[in-house]
Design an enzyme around this catalytic site. Sequence first.
Site, PDB file in Angstrom:
ATOM      1  N   ARG A 215      47.009  19.516 -20.543  1.00 44.79           N
ATOM      2  CA  ARG A 215      47.308  19.380 -19.124  1.00 44.79           C
ATOM      3  C   ARG A 215      46.016  18.997 -18.417  1.00 44.79           C
ATOM      4  O   ARG A 215      44.936  19.486 -18.795  1.00 44.79           O
ATOM      5  CB  ARG A 215      47.805  20.713 -18.540  1.00 44.79           C
ATOM      6  CG  ARG A 215      49.216  21.103 -18.951  1.00 44.79           C
ATOM      7  CD  ARG A 215      50.257  20.168 -18.342  1.00 44.79           C
ATOM      8  NE  ARG A 215      51.620  20.556 -18.663  1.00 44.79           N
ATOM      9  CZ  ARG A 215      52.343  20.051 -19.670  1.00 44.79           C
ATOM     10  NH1 ARG A 215      51.811  19.135 -20.468  1.00 44.79           N
ATOM     11  NH2 ARG A 215      53.579  20.447 -19.872  1.00 44.79           N
ATOM     12  N   GLU A 244      48.816  14.150 -11.478  1.00 42.82           N
ATOM     13  CA  GLU A 244      49.668  13.034 -11.926  1.00 42.82           C
ATOM     14  C   GLU A 244      50.684  12.703 -10.841  1.00 42.82           C
ATOM     15  O   GLU A 244      51.200  13.620 -10.192  1.00 42.82           O
ATOM     16  CB  GLU A 244      50.395  13.435 -13.217  1.00 42.82           C
ATOM     17  CG  GLU A 244      49.414  13.615 -14.364  1.00 42.82           C
ATOM     18  CD  GLU A 244      50.048  14.199 -15.623  1.00 42.82           C
ATOM     19  OE1 GLU A 244      51.281  14.307 -15.691  1.00 42.82           O
ATOM     20  OE2 GLU A 244      49.286  14.541 -16.529  1.00 42.82           O
ATOM     21  N   HIS A 262      50.843  10.205 -19.618  1.00 42.32           N
ATOM     22  CA  HIS A 262      51.554  11.413 -20.095  1.00 42.32           C
ATOM     23  C   HIS A 262      52.725  11.049 -21.029  1.00 42.32           C
ATOM     24  O   HIS A 262      53.887  11.298 -20.714  1.00 42.32           O
ATOM     25  CB  HIS A 262      52.048  12.252 -18.906  1.00 42.32           C
ATOM     26  CG  HIS A 262      52.316  13.681 -19.263  1.00 42.32           C
ATOM     27  ND1 HIS A 262      52.095  14.726 -18.407  1.00 42.32           N
ATOM     28  CD2 HIS A 262      52.798  14.245 -20.408  1.00 42.32           C
ATOM     29  CE1 HIS A 262      52.430  15.868 -18.987  1.00 42.32           C
ATOM     30  NE2 HIS A 262      52.865  15.598 -20.221  1.00 42.32           N
TER      31      HIS A 262
HETATM   32  C1  8YV Z   1      56.765  16.587 -20.758  1.00 40.41           C
HETATM   33  C2  8YV Z   1      55.138  17.803 -22.006  1.00 40.41           C
HETATM   34  O1  8YV Z   1      57.294  17.831 -20.552  1.00 40.41           O
HETATM   35  O2  8YV Z   1      56.494  19.109 -23.422  1.00 40.41           O
HETATM   36  C3  8YV Z   1      55.597  19.089 -22.584  1.00 40.41           C
HETATM   37  O3  8YV Z   1      55.026  20.118 -22.212  1.00 40.41           O
HETATM   38  O4  8YV Z   1      54.103  17.702 -21.449  1.00 40.41           O
HETATM   39  C4  8YV Z   1      56.002  16.622 -22.072  1.00 40.41           C
HETATM   40  O5  8YV Z   1      56.830  16.615 -23.166  1.00 40.41           O
HETATM   41  C5  8YV Z   1      57.846  15.590 -20.760  1.00 40.41           C
HETATM   42  O6  8YV Z   1      57.220  14.401 -20.546  1.00 40.41           O
HETATM   43  C6  8YV Z   1      58.883  15.833 -19.693  1.00 40.41           C
HETATM   44  O7  8YV Z   1      58.334  15.879 -18.411  1.00 40.41           O
END
Ligand code: 8YV
Length: 295
Positions: A215, A244, A262
């Site tokens: 993150r 983001e 992402h």
């Molecule tokens: C996003 C992710 O959630 O699984 C996670 O924690 O960062 C990604 O898979 C996905 O892009 C949906 O927003």
Amino acid sequence: MIPIYLASDCTPVLPGLLAQEFEVVREPGPWIRGMVTSGSLGASAQVMEQLPDLEIIANFGVGVDRVDLEAARARGLVVANTPDVLTESVAELALGLLLSAARRLPAAERTLRSGGWSVPSLGTQIYGKSCGLVGMGRIGSAIARRAEAFGMEIAYFARHPREVGYRYIPDLLELARQSDFLVLIVPGGPETDGLVTAEVLEALGPTGILINVARGSVVDEAALVSALVEGRLGGAGLDVFAREPEVPRELLALDQVVLTPHIGSATQEARRAMAELCVANLRSFFTTGKARTPF
Ligand code: 8YV
């Protein structure tokens, strides 16, 4: 059919899969019993207030840092996520960014596309280099296995040592000092907020490369940008950012930086499996009272 608030489509197959078993509702409302949300959208306390009959939040993604867990707990809501099914895809992206940043692939490709045929700058071999992992959960160990196969030396930092055959370094600064590449794969949220400080980046140093598939909040982004711009950090491969979809403009001009929007879990396989698991969590909860993969 049980009404489910679909806060975000998440991935193209999800609305259709959901509609086979549930009533898909696009706006919050008083009769709704379940909610599907994306990892990036999450669920705020305010949205939960608009859903007085809500029982479960099914998060499309493994990270639930955008779900107000305290508000959910206070309401007795079940929160489910999608672990495991995205592990290999995220690990593959981490290695992709690592190789790409080490060999400066985007800069080389930009040179060729603009009609050039030169080596813009020499890259770094990863064989024999040290790879420090910040986090050694499911995805961390999948990254470690891959990096090891490339001939890298693995060490890691985590809150506690894990049952893995890699060297545990309980001090993040020390891990950064000893690493050529530092790969971030810890959950987001208050516990890891700003974990990678200016000092950690300095310890990684002018030849070190930072990879972030965790993150944006895990890194002091302002410190990261100035370290890269001033050459105090060797390079970076970044899939996540603090705000983001905002990406610090200064990074766009740097050849030693690889940037992706992402896309860690964005493969056909992972996204389909995440959509299926999201729906399976709701099905399981409404038939047995237990989600398949509660957080
Ligand atoms: C996003 C992710 O959630 O699984 C996670 O924690 O960062 C990604 O898979 C996905 O892009 C949906 O927003």
